[in-house]
Design an enzyme around this catalytic site. Structure first.
Site: not given
Ligand code: SAH
Length: 222
Positions: A60
């Site tokens: 993000s």
């Molecule tokens: N917080 C992260 C941003 C991640 S982007 C950072 O600081 O880098 C969002 C993430 O959510 C992705 O890695 C994706 O694989 C995950 N995601 C999407 N749907 C999900 C679910 N149902 N359960 C767990 N993770 C999920």
């Protein structure tokens, strides 16, 4: 320009754009974002923008990490759940603000990379799980705070249920999976009552329900 001077400039930018909580600003200042980005984007580690990571996901934008962390009003005794570990960056920022962080990621590869980073940075108050965060983490509930970093279409009911009923706060993006109409919502829960408030527009990757099929891996996550 060095990472340090870019970082100072980034912190000033975040302050100018509304991240005024000094605990949040110093948490962001403490965490080396360069340890969470892919090698090809190292020179952009302190640019105020989201960057691609593995599995088609993103780390993000620092401003959004700051605003969402601030909106959570985290105290140092709090137990926090994050859904969507991704690179692990937001989890580490939360780990500086809270007592303990539980984080769930559906992609095993991403989770393994994030775990290696936690180890290298000697962060000991993060517990991880591979699985579907839409369902939360019932065995560890209730949580004082919940942060979702992928966008569901609606507020997931299981997450509301797992939020502490003594002033629990959840912050999450909600909206369409393409990211065109999403906004951050803050849910406050007191007793059995809760109310939500709309905060600001964002663009997150979708929260996908279920866990991905991985070749040669029949192990059940949960
Ligand atoms: N917080 C992260 C941003 C991640 S982007 C950072 O600081 O880098 C969002 C993430 O959510 C992705 O890695 C994706 O694989 C995950 N995601 C999407 N749907 C999900 C679910 N149902 N359960 C767990 N993770 C999920």
């Amino acid at each position: 320009m060095s990472h340090d001077s870019r970082k100072i400039r980034l912190i000033m930018d975040l302050r100018n754009q509304g991240v005024i909580d000094t605990r949040v600003l110093s948490a962001i200042e403490t965490v080396p974002r360069e340890a969470f980005v892919e090698e090809a984007f190292l020179d952009q580690a302190y640019a105020n923008q989201a960057l691609p990571i593995n599995c088609g996901q993103t780390i993000s934008q620092p401003l959004i990490v700051g605003l969402m962390s601030q909106a959570l009003e985290i105290g140092d005794r709090h137990k926090v759940l994050e859904v969507g570990t991704g690179s692990g960056y937001q989890a580490v920022v939360l780990s500086k603000l809270a007592r303990r962080v539980y984080t769930i990621e559906r992609h095993r590869d991403l989770l393994a990379q994030a775990e290696a980073r936690f180890k290298k940075l000697q962060i000991h108050n993060i517990t991880t799980m591979a699985g579907d965060g839409y369902k939360g983490w019932p065995a560890q509930a209730p949580f004082d705070r919940i942060l979702v970093t992928a966008a569901p279409r609606v507020v997931p009911p299981d997450l509301v249920a797992q939020l502490s009923d003594q002033g629990g706060i959840m912050v999450l993006p909600v909206g369409d999976p393409a990211g065109l109409h999403q906004e951050v919502i803050r849910v406050r829960k007191d007793g059995k009552k809760y109310h939500s408030e709309r905060m600001f527009p964002v663009r997150f990757v979708p929260l996908v329900q279920g866990v991905p099929e991985e070749a040669g891996n029949t192990k059940k996550y949960r």
